[in-house]
Design a protein around this motif. Structure first.
Motif, mmCIF file in Angstrom:
data_model
loop_
_atom_site.group_PDB
_atom_site.id
_atom_site.type_symbol
_atom_site.label_atom_id
_atom_site.label_comp_id
_atom_site.label_asym_id
_atom_site.label_seq_id
_atom_site.Cartn_x
_atom_site.Cartn_y
_atom_site.Cartn_z
ATOM 1 N N THR A 301 0.850 -1.183 0.000
ATOM 2 C CA THR A 301 0.000 0.000 0.000
ATOM 3 C C THR A 301 0.886 1.234 0.000
ATOM 4 O OG1 THR A 301 -1.753 -1.108 1.255
ATOM 5 C CG2 THR A 301 -1.759 1.310 1.254
ATOM 6 N N VAL A 302 0.692 2.108 -0.970
ATOM 7 C CA VAL A 302 1.372 3.398 -0.996
ATOM 8 C C VAL A 302 0.421 4.405 -0.370
ATOM 9 C CG1 VAL A 302 2.417 5.197 -2.417
ATOM 10 C CG2 VAL A 302 2.686 2.796 -3.050
ATOM 11 N N HIS A 303 0.798 4.927 0.792
ATOM 12 C CA HIS A 303 -0.107 5.780 1.559
ATOM 13 C C HIS A 303 -0.079 7.216 1.039
ATOM 14 C CE1 HIS A 303 -0.902 2.761 4.716
ATOM 15 N NE2 HIS A 303 0.307 2.345 4.400
ATOM 16 N N ASP A 304 -1.221 7.855 1.132
ATOM 17 C CA ASP A 304 -1.365 9.248 0.702
ATOM 18 C C ASP A 304 -1.071 10.140 1.900
ATOM 19 O OD1 ASP A 304 -1.929 11.547 -0.651
ATOM 20 O OD2 ASP A 304 -4.113 11.318 -0.553
ATOM 21 N N THR A 305 0.161 10.609 2.012
ATOM 22 C CA THR A 305 0.572 11.419 3.158
ATOM 23 C C THR A 305 0.585 12.899 2.803
ATOM 24 O OG1 THR A 305 2.885 11.022 2.544
ATOM 25 C CG2 THR A 305 1.941 9.595 4.222
ATOM 26 N N THR A 306 0.431 13.734 3.817
ATOM 27 C CA THR A 306 0.429 15.174 3.597
ATOM 28 C C THR A 306 1.813 15.666 3.202
ATOM 29 O OG1 THR A 306 0.853 15.534 5.953
ATOM 30 C CG2 THR A 306 -1.438 15.570 5.234
ATOM 31 N N LEU A 307 1.843 16.785 2.492
ATOM 32 C CA LEU A 307 3.109 17.373 2.058
ATOM 33 C C LEU A 307 3.684 18.182 3.210
ATOM 34 C CD1 LEU A 307 2.044 18.515 -1.523
ATOM 35 C CD2 LEU A 307 3.203 16.393 -0.855
ATOM 36 N N GLY A 308 4.736 17.662 3.844
ATOM 37 C CA GLY A 308 5.217 18.243 5.086
ATOM 38 C C GLY A 308 6.631 18.777 5.058
ATOM 39 N N PHE A 309 7.389 18.581 3.946
ATOM 40 C CA PHE A 309 8.738 19.145 3.969
ATOM 41 C C PHE A 309 8.998 20.059 2.780
ATOM 42 C CE2 PHE A 309 10.526 15.229 1.718
ATOM 43 C CZ PHE A 309 11.213 15.877 0.714
ATOM 44 N N ASP A 310 9.925 20.976 3.007
ATOM 45 C CA ASP A 310 10.350 21.927 1.988
ATOM 46 C C ASP A 310 11.625 21.436 1.328
ATOM 47 O OD1 ASP A 310 8.306 23.599 2.794
ATOM 48 O OD2 ASP A 310 9.607 25.003 3.867
ATOM 49 N N ALA A 311 11.624 21.341 0.024
ATOM 50 C CA ALA A 311 12.860 21.157 -0.745
ATOM 51 C C ALA A 311 13.354 22.556 -1.100
ATOM 52 C CB ALA A 311 12.593 20.340 -1.997
ATOM 53 N N ILE A 312 14.600 22.857 -0.759
ATOM 54 C CA ILE A 312 15.067 24.243 -0.835
ATOM 55 C C ILE A 312 16.430 24.353 -1.521
ATOM 56 C CG2 ILE A 312 13.792 24.915 1.233
ATOM 57 C CD1 ILE A 312 16.326 24.677 2.859
ATOM 58 N N LEU A 313 16.684 25.550 -2.035
ATOM 59 C CA LEU A 313 17.999 25.931 -2.522
ATOM 60 C C LEU A 313 18.453 27.116 -1.685
ATOM 61 C CD1 LEU A 313 20.282 25.678 -4.720
ATOM 62 C CD2 LEU A 313 19.052 27.499 -5.942
ATOM 63 N N MET A 314 19.487 26.921 -0.889
ATOM 64 C CA MET A 314 20.019 28.006 -0.073
ATOM 65 C C MET A 314 21.081 28.758 -0.868
ATOM 66 S SD MET A 314 20.235 26.090 3.625
ATOM 67 C CE MET A 314 21.375 24.862 3.004
ATOM 68 N N ILE A 315 21.025 30.089 -0.815
ATOM 69 C CA ILE A 315 21.933 30.954 -1.571
ATOM 70 C C ILE A 315 22.777 31.743 -0.580
ATOM 71 C CG2 ILE A 315 22.105 32.733 -3.338
ATOM 72 C CD1 ILE A 315 19.229 32.047 -4.180
ATOM 73 N N ASP A 316 24.072 31.601 -0.659
ATOM 74 C CA ASP A 316 24.968 32.299 0.266
ATOM 75 C C ASP A 316 25.184 33.728 -0.226
ATOM 76 O OD1 ASP A 316 26.966 33.230 1.933
ATOM 77 O OD2 ASP A 316 28.077 31.342 1.951
ATOM 78 N N ALA A 317 24.612 34.684 0.508
ATOM 79 C CA ALA A 317 24.703 36.088 0.110
ATOM 80 C C ALA A 317 26.108 36.646 0.234
ATOM 81 C CB ALA A 317 23.736 36.919 0.962
ATOM 82 N N ARG A 318 26.985 35.962 0.955
ATOM 83 C CA ARG A 318 28.387 36.393 1.024
ATOM 84 C C ARG A 318 29.113 36.046 -0.268
ATOM 85 N NH1 ARG A 318 28.209 33.221 6.596
ATOM 86 N NH2 ARG A 318 27.368 31.821 5.010
ATOM 87 N N ARG A 319 28.667 35.003 -0.952
ATOM 88 C CA ARG A 319 29.275 34.585 -2.217
ATOM 89 C C ARG A 319 28.590 35.242 -3.409
ATOM 90 N NH1 ARG A 319 32.204 29.840 -1.904
ATOM 91 N NH2 ARG A 319 32.903 29.486 0.222
ATOM 92 N N ILE A 320 27.288 35.464 -3.280
ATOM 93 C CA ILE A 320 26.515 36.091 -4.353
ATOM 94 C C ILE A 320 25.872 37.338 -3.742
ATOM 95 C CG2 ILE A 320 24.683 35.767 -6.063
ATOM 96 C CD1 ILE A 320 25.175 32.765 -5.869
#
Length: 555
Positions: A301-320
Motif C-alpha cells: 500500500t502506498v499511503h497518501d501522506t500530507t506534504l510536510g517538507f520543503d525542498a530548498i535551494l540556499m543561496i549564500d549572500a556572502r558569495r553572491i
C-alpha cells in the motif's frame, strides 16, 4: 537527512540544534551510507515473521512489524541525536507531556492530562496523569518530568552522554523555573511568552524517561531507555537494528503487535524488493522512483501522506552579494520539472513559499515568489553585470537531490551562468554546509522537515538571522535589516492560529524573499510511506514526518 569533526548534535549557542534538519544530521554522523545492504529473511526468521491476516479481513494481533529505517547507532536517547531511526525508537519507547498526532496539528494531552496557562502567558501548570507505569515498574510522577526536562536544559547534567544535542536547549533559554508542586503537578515559568511550548514538548526532546532508570544508567540511558510508551526496549545493534516489544501496561492499551524491529536498510532496491516480499512491513524511505510501480502492486500500500517538507535551494549572500543575481537564480528554476522528475510527482510546486500546505499559515498568495520567469531573470542578471559568472552548486548524492541539482544546473546554464556542481556523499554533506569557506558554498540543495507541524518550525527556523540557515548556510545575518526578523518571528509565533497569524507569516516571507532572497523554494514533498498490504494502523502522516506512532499498528 549528518558528524565530528564539526558535530551539530553537540550543543552550541551559535548553532541552535532545533534548526538542523535531522536527516542532514544523520548524514554528518555518516550513518545513512554506512549500513548494511542485505536480505532480511534471516533476521526475521530469528525474530518471528508477521502473523497471517485473519481470514475475515479484520486486523490481526501478534507477530512482528519490521520498519526499515535509515540507520541506528544503538543509542536511543531524547537528548542525543545520531539517526532518524534512533529517534523513532525513542518515539516508541517514551511519551511526553503533550502529543501531536499529525492527523491534527494541535497539541493534545498525553502524560499531562490537562494544563492551565496564566493570563500573562508565563506560567504553565501541568496536571499529570496518575497510575501511569514505566517499563521498569516505577510509577510516573513529577520527579520524572523534572529529571527528563532538566537534563535537556542543563549542560552539566550527569546523565547526558558526550556530545548531547539537547534539542530543547533553546526553550531552556526562556525558562525561569521548573518545579514540582506535588507528585502530580508541575509548574513551568517562562521569562517571556511562547505559545509554542506545548508543541515543543511534544517533540522528541520532550519525551519523559524514568528517573529511576536515569539514576541507574546515567549517561548510558540511551542503551537501556525506559519510558511509558507502547513499546519497551529489548536490544540494539549499531548499524543493524533496534528491537522493541509490546508493553502490556501501556496506558492506552497493549499494542496489537508483539514485537517491533527497526531495521537499518540503506539500499533503495533492497527496500523495494523487501516491501514486496514482506520482509519489510513498512518504511518512509521508499525511493520516489518506485512509487508508481509499487502503487500497482497488490502486495503493498502506498499511503497518501500530507506534504510536510520543503525542498530548498540556499543561496549564500556572502558569495553572491547582488540581490538581483539571487533573484535571477530564483526566477530561473523550473519547479514543475523538479516535482515531476526529482519527486516523480510526489510533491507540489511551492505556492505558499516556505510553509507547506499541511500547516496552518499556508498562503497560496505567495505563489509569485516561486514562479519561473526566465526573461525577467536574464534581465536581472544583465542588470547586475553577472552574465557568464561561474557559480558553484552542491547537493547530496542520495534520494531526490541529484536530479534536482541536475535540473537547477540546466536552468542556471540557460540563464547565462556557468555552473560547477559537486555531488557530495551524504555523510559529509552537513559539514560542507557548515563550512563557509567551502568552494561550493554558493548554492546548496537541502530540505526542511516538519517535526513539529507549525510555521515556527519552518519559517521560524529558516528566516531567523542566526543558526545554521540564517548564519552559516546563507549569511542572512550579515545583511542589513536582518536583525528585525528575530523580533517579527517572535511576534508571529505568539499569535493565535487564524487570519492574523497567517498574515504575519505571509508578510515576513514576502519581505524575506523580495528583499533578501537567500532561500529559493524548489518543491513541497513528503517522505513516502509504503507498507505491506496487510499492515494497518500506521499513522502514515506522522511516519511521513519521521515520527513513529505505531501503538495501533497491526500486521
Amino acid at each position: 537527512m549528518p558528524r565530528p569533526p564539526i558535530d551539530p548534535s553537540i550543543d552550541t549557542s551559535a548553532v541552535p540544534t532545533n534548526d538542523v534538519s535531522r536527516r542532514t544530521m544523520l548524514r554528518g554522523a555518516g550513518l545513512l551510507g554506512m549500513g548494511m545492504t542485505f536480505g532480511l529473511s534471516g533476521l526475521l526468521s530469528a525474530c518471528g515473521v508477521a502473523a497471517d491476516d485473519d481470514t475475515d479481513g479484520a486486523a490481526s494481533t501478534g507477530g512482528t512489524l519490521t520498519l526499515a529505517i535509515d540507520g541506528t547507532s544503538a543509542v536511543n536517547d531524547p537528548a542525543f541525536y545520531t539517526t532518524l531511526g534512533d529517534w523513532m525508537a525513542v518515539d516508541c519507547v517514551c511519551r511526553g507531556l503533550t502529543f501531536i498526532s499529525f492527523e491534527s496539528n494541535e497539541p493534545q494531552p498525553d502524560l499531562a492530562e490537562s494544563w492551565e496557562i496564566s493570563d500573562d502567558q508565563l506560567t504553565y501548570t501541568f496536571r499529570l496523569r496518575t497510575g501511569v507505569t514505566f517499563h521498569d515498574g516505577t510509577t510516573f510522577t513529577s520527579a520524572d518530568v523534572l529529571a527528563s526536562l532538566n537534563r535537556q536544559w542543563n549542560d552539566k547534567d550527569k546523565t547526558l552522554p558526550e556530545g548531547a544535542s539537547r534539542p530543547l536547549k533553546n526553550l531552556a533559554d526562556n525558562v525561569k523555573s521548573l518545579k514540582a508542586v506535588d507528585d502530580n503537578t508541575v509548574e513551568l515559568k517562562l521569562n517571556k511568552p511562547d505559545r509554542m511550548v506545548l508543541s515543543r514538548l511534544s517533540d522528541i526532546g520532550g519525551r519523559i524517561i524514568s528517573s529511576a532508570a536515569l539514576e541507574k544508567e546515567g549517561s548510558g540511558i540511551g542503551k537501556a531507555l525506559v519510558g511509558t510508551g507502547p513499546f519497551k526496549f529489548v536490544s540494539a545493534t549499531a548499524g543493524q537494528s533496534v528491537v522493541l516489544e509490546a508493553f502490556e501496561d501501556f496506558r492506552l492499551g497493549r499494542p496489537p503487535i508483539d514485537r517491533l524491529v527497526l531495521q537499518q536498510v540503506t539500499d533503495p532496491s533492497t527496500i523495494v524488493n523487501s516491501l514486496i516480499s514482506g520482509d519489510i512491513s513498512a518504511t518512509q524511505f521508499t525511493p520516489y522512483s518506485s512509487l508508481a510501480s509499487l502503487a500497482k502492486n497488490d502486495a503493498v500500500t502506498v499511503h497518501d501522506t500530507t506534504l510536510g517538507f520543503d525542498a530548498i535551494l540556499m543561496i549564500d549572500a556572502r558569495r553572491i552579494p547582488e540581490l538581483e543575481v539571487r533573484q535571477a537564480i530564483n526566477l530561473a528554476i523550473d519547479r514543475n520539472a523538479i516535482v515531476s522528475q526529482a519527486f516523480f510527482g510526489k510533491g507540489q510546486t511551492p505556492d505558499g513559499y516556505a510553509i507547506p500546505p499541511s500547516q496552518n499559515g499556508y498562503d497560496a498568495s505567495l505563489k509569485d515568489l516561486s514562479t519561473q520567469d526566465l526573461t525577467k531573470a536574464r534581465e536581472l542578471l544583465k542588470q547586475a553585470g553577472a552574465e557568464g559568472r561561474t557559480v558553484h552548486l552542491m547537493a547530496a548524492s542520495d534520494s531526490w537531490h541529484p536530479k534536482a541539482a541536475q535540473i537547477v544546473e540546466q536552468n542556471l546554464t540557460d540563464l547565462g551562468l556557468t555552473v560547477k556542481v559537486d555531488s557530495v556523499d551524504p555523510a559529509a554533506y552537513f559539514n560542507r554546509i557548515y563550512d563557509t569557506t567551502d568552494e561550493y558554498h554558493d548554492l546548496m540543495i537541502w530540505e526542511r522537515n516538519s517535526y513539529v507541524p507549525d510555521p515556527d518550525n519552518m519559517v521560524g527556523s529558516m528566516a531567523l538571522p542566526s543558526g545554521v540557515y540564517g548564519d552559516f548556510a546563507t549569511g542572512f545575518a550579515s545583511l542589513k535589516g536582518s536583525e528585525r526578523f528575530a523580533d517579527d518571528l517572535y511576534t508571529a509565533k505568539n499569535l493565535p492560529d487564524g487570519d492574523e497569524r497567517t498574515a504575519a507569516y505571509t508578510e515576513i516571507q514576502r519581505r524575506w524573499a523580495e528583499e533578501y532572497m537567500v532561500l529559493s523554494m524548489l518543491a513541497y514533498s513528503t517522505n513516502p510511506v509504503v507498507s505491506g498490504a496487510s499492515v494497518q494502523g500506521l499513522n502514515p502522516n506522522a511516519l511521513g514526518n519521521h515520527r513513529c506512532f505505531l501503538e495501533k499498528a497491526s500486521v
